[in-house]
Design a protein around this motif. Structure first.
Motif, short mmCIF file in Angstrom:
data_model
loop_
_atom_site.label_atom_id
_atom_site.label_comp_id
_atom_site.label_asym_id
_atom_site.label_seq_id
_atom_site.Cartn_x
_atom_site.Cartn_y
_atom_site.Cartn_z
N ARG A 621 63.10 65.86 -22.62
CA ARG A 621 63.44 64.48 -22.26
C ARG A 621 62.37 64.30 -21.07
NH1 ARG A 621 68.91 65.36 -19.37
NH2 ARG A 621 68.13 67.54 -18.80
N LYS A 646 59.99 59.91 -24.37
CA LYS A 646 61.16 59.31 -24.79
C LYS A 646 61.61 57.83 -24.35
CE LYS A 646 61.55 62.82 -27.50
NZ LYS A 646 60.83 63.98 -27.00
N VAL A 647 61.42 57.81 -23.06
CA VAL A 647 61.78 56.66 -22.25
C VAL A 647 60.63 56.12 -21.65
CG1 VAL A 647 63.42 55.47 -20.65
CG2 VAL A 647 63.95 57.36 -21.93
N LYS A 697 63.09 54.58 -25.86
CA LYS A 697 63.43 53.53 -25.16
C LYS A 697 62.59 52.99 -24.28
CE LYS A 697 67.29 51.99 -25.09
NZ LYS A 697 68.01 51.04 -25.79
N TYR A 754 67.51 52.70 -15.78
CA TYR A 754 67.00 53.06 -17.13
C TYR A 754 66.78 54.50 -17.25
CZ TYR A 754 64.87 50.87 -21.19
OH TYR A 754 64.72 50.66 -22.58
N ARG A 757 70.33 56.31 -17.27
CA ARG A 757 71.12 55.85 -18.54
C ARG A 757 70.49 56.74 -19.75
NH1 ARG A 757 71.93 50.78 -17.90
NH2 ARG A 757 73.99 50.90 -17.15
N HIS A 758 69.18 56.53 -19.88
CA HIS A 758 68.53 56.55 -21.40
C HIS A 758 67.89 58.11 -21.10
CE1 HIS A 758 69.69 52.99 -22.87
NE2 HIS A 758 68.90 52.21 -21.67
#
Length: 782
Positions: A621, A646-647, A697, A754, A757-758
């Motif tokens: 992550r 990932k984000v 995301k 953001y 959440r993601h």
């Protein structure tokens, strides 16, 4: 039909019921409020005695204001006497001020932040409560006069004036011409008359920044001004429009782009003040380029790359080529404008004259010049013969970097300079040194471990030394120029801060992508870290090449929202990758011509090492975010390394160098060239062509009135994402410039939401409102 329905019903009843969706953990407003307490507007108010900003008086005496838990203290220092005393009796002044007004004042909460010593230094003057006060330090008497109503035009003009060394004249721009104002009589006189729009004298417009302040340098005798007439008549325009009810307002300004045929040029001139006369240099126009950065007003001197001779008869200057690969050291005759080229230096990538300050000097008395060069892969000082243009001596040498030349003692033939990387440990820590012009007797003047910030006294006989480390508060000392301690001024006190549970970031060292080079950075973890848990990791990135993710290596109670974000359940890292300054030339040039690299391979390599070192880091992550150059790097990370990151949150990114100001790309990528197949060397540096790779995301954000990185940089990526049928999030700030201004707290909250959440898989509180506030000790009247 009925039998069919019954069969379906029976079949449905025979299927197992789907398990209810797993409820994501939710963060509360209290969780966000706890994180927000790590923002600087909360933490800095708990730091005492942290800085010294000297206000110099005669004979190197100075006073400064320092904030404590009780309020402000005003300290007067006399280096010659080695004394440090209260500048005045606060209690007596508070009593006198209370008696003379209708308000009650406390000694620690005096209603001003600064004051002026009268020439006799028996009184001080200050402004408070709409009046101008004068307090006699001997008698204790106080008097007040009403402050005249502000004159907006006059105030604006005063802000944009540059006062002559003798204080008699103040120069400013009016209608594209240079004027002077007599500071005693207020008489105003034009020095030039032929300036017009887009071809004005001393005008300041670098494209990405501008001001109404003249770009110029007074001669030491206050009789001449070195400046230029700036030609933008054929330069292309950039456009922005406001957001409002009714028709928008169009803003246009000169903003050349890489590859443009016509870019900004300057015709160098000397303006004689008495009986005004303009002396034009006998040379072709120069490009508006600087040896330090992508502007000629970045060093804070008012006009970069120019040195007057002490008698005002000569002006030394440096001309920079469009691609920053060639520098020409020249000397002009101030009376005739005749120009003599002394020497030049050509490099394969891009030349820079130091870090934070320009390091070359002209020494006309001995017909020499100090020059900065990275020709041996490290930034060092060289002594040149200013007559022959030949090198006489390499002054400094070694695997370390000179960053700023602070003082040249021509009589003693000694130099005082700041440098990084010579002492053991963190190579980004700055120290002050002295060395002879013959390259001998190198002396360390600030021996304490840490990052040193140095301020010289007006005479150059003393310096103020503030030092600290990112995780260790430091102290401020007054030293003589031989490094000896004169007086201990302040020691930073963070006891009130640590009492809240605050903890500093962890300094980290990892290997670069090459497996050999040490990289340095900071890691932020939750104060309630549970090593048995797994935490997502967020990379805060600013890839340079003109700066880095860490920024200052001095102590700070907060660094943006890095610690605040960590408090929400993340590990946050800032790693200084290769391609950034303050190391070797080859280190800095690691991304030359390939800015899309953005140090990303270093970042990922470092994050993998940290995950092995700290098992609580969940590398599966991984997130990334950044602003401006960091926004560019974030989008590049999401498009080029979609299986790792990932984000991502990309703010104000310069995603397309062909849509960003000419000087940045032409300096770090090179001149725009077209290949045989019709492509250019800029194509692969853009983010839009790679959007098809997006898997995670991505949030994009930009200010719609950004005159540094115009919003079209982000909109090109938006358009490409839409065409590629990719899902993404977009936040546009109407009427906001590059840094978002008043919208910054909103952007911070959206950033937290953001990642929560993601990346963390949790639900943020709905519409949490950030509450920035000023340090009450810095609010006048508190």
């Amino acid at each position: 039909m009925p039998n069919y329905l019954l069969a379906l019903t029976a079949l449905a009843l025979s299927w197992p019921l789907a398990a209810p969706a797993q409820q994501s953990p939710a963060l509360t407003a209290q969780d966000y409020a706890r994180a927000e307490r790590s923002m600087s507007y909360h933490t800095q108010a708990l730091v005492d005695r942290s800085s010294v900003q000297p206000n110099w008086l005669a004979n190197d005496r100075f006073w400064y204001r320092v904030v404590t838990a009780e309020g402000s203290e005003f300290i007067l220092v006399d280096p010659a006497r080695k004394t440090r005393t209260a500048a005045f009796d606060k209690a007596k002044l508070a009593s006198a001020l209370s008696a003379a007004s209708s308000k009650q004042y406390e000694a620690a909460r005096l209603p001003f932040r600064s004051f002026v010593f009268a020439p006799d230094e028996n009184s001080i003057s200050f402004a408070a409560d709409g009046k101008s006060w004068k307090y006699n330090l001997t008698t204790g008497q106080i008097s007040a006069d009403a402050i005249p109503a502000a004159d907006p035009a006059g105030s604006k003009n005063a802000e944009n004036e540059i006062v002559s060394p003798d204080g008699r004249l103040a120069a400013y721009i009016r209608d594209y011409n240079l004027w002077v104002r007599d500071t005693k009589t207020n008489q105003q006189t034009p020095l030039t008359t032929d300036g017009v729009k887009d071809f004005g004298y001393a005008t300041d417009n670098a494209g990405w920044s501008s001001s109404d302040r003249p770009i110029m340098l007074w001669s030491p005798d206050s009789r001449k001004i070195a400046t230029y007439q700036q030609d933008q008549r054929k330069v292309s325009d950039m456009y922005l429009v406001t957001t409002n009810i009714g028709k928008p307002t169009l803003k246009s300004w000169k903003y050349p782009l890489p590859g443009d045929k016509d870019i900004t040029t300057i015709e160098r001139v000397i303006v004689e003040v008495n009986g005004p006369k303009v002396v034009r240099f006998q040379m072709a126009p120069d490009l508006r380029r600087g040896s330090l950065s992508d502007d000629i007003n970045s060093a804070g001197t008012g006009f970069d790359d120019v040195n007057w001779s002490p008698d005002g008869t000569e002006l030394a200057f440096v001309s920079t080529s469009r691609d920053h690969k060639e520098e020409k050291f020249r000397v002009a005759d101030a009376a005739t404008g005749a120009v003599r080229e002394v020497f030049s230096e050509t490099v394969a990538t891009q030349y820079e004259s130091g870090q934070h300050a320009i390091n070359w000097r002209y020494l006309p008395k001995t017909k020499e010049a100090i020059w900065y060069s990275e020709r041996d892969n490290w930034g060092h000082l060289y002594l040149y013969d200013a007559t022959t243009g030949k090198v006489k001596q390499q002054i400094t040498k070694g695997n370390w970097v000179v960053t700023q030349l602070l003082k040249v003692d021509e009589k003693a033939r000694q130099l005082y300079f700041l440098a990084d990387g010579r002492e053991p440990g963190n190579p980004y820590f700055t120290h002050l040194y002295r060395i002879g012009m013959n390259g001998k007797n190198l002396t360390l003047l600030t021996p304490e471990a840490g990052n040193h910030r140095v301020t010289l006294s007006p005479s150059g006989r003393y310096f103020i030394d503030s030092y600290s480390q990112p995780d260790r508060p430091g102290a401020t000392l007054l030293r003589s120029m031989d490094g000896k301690l004169v007086s201990a001024l302040e020691k930073t006190d963070i006891s009130r801060l640590t009492a809240t549970g605050w903890k500093p970031p962890t300094p980290i060292t990892v290997k670069a992508q090459d497996g050999q080079t040490d990289l340095y950075g900071l890691m932020f973890t939750p104060t309630n870290l549970d090593p048995a848990k797994k935490y997502p990791i967020v990379n805060y990135i600013y890839p340079g090449p003109q700066g880095g993710s860490v920024g200052s290596w001095s102590f700070a109670a907060a660094r943006g929202d890095n610690q605040a974000l960590a408090e929400l359940g993340f590990v946050v890292v800032a790693i200084e990758g290769s391609c950034n300054p303050l190391r070797s030339k080859s280190f800095h040039d690691g991304c030359y011509g390939n800015m899309a690299e953005n140090t990303l391979s270093d970042q990922m390599t470092g994050m993998r090492q940290l995950a092995q070192r700290y098992p609580y880091i969940d590398l599966a992550r991984a997130g990334i975010w950044g602003h401006s150059g960091g926004g560019y790097a974030t989008a590049a990370a999401m498009f080029r390394y979609p299986d790792f990151f990932k984000v991502g949150i990309s703010e104000s990114g310069n995603h397309e160098s062909r849509n960003y100001e000419d000087d940045w790309g032409e300096r770090y990528i090179g001149l725009l060239t077209t290949q045989a197949d019709g492509t250019t060397n800029y194509d692969s540096q853009a983010n839009a062509p790679y959007v098809k790779n997006l898997k995670g995301k991505l949030m994009l954000a930009h200010g719609m009135m950004d005159n540094n990185v115009p919003p079209y940089n982000t909109l090109l990526v938006v358009e490409a994402l839409i065409k590629a049928n990719k899902t993404f999030d977009l936040v546009m700030f109407p009427n906001a410039t590059h840094g978002f201004g008043a919208y910054s707290p909103y952007m911070t909250r959206r950033r937290w939401d953001y990642f929560v959440r993601h990346l963390a898989g949790a639900e943020p509180p709905k519409d949490y409102e950030m509450t920035p506030k000023a340090d009450p000790r810095n609010v006048v009247g508190q």
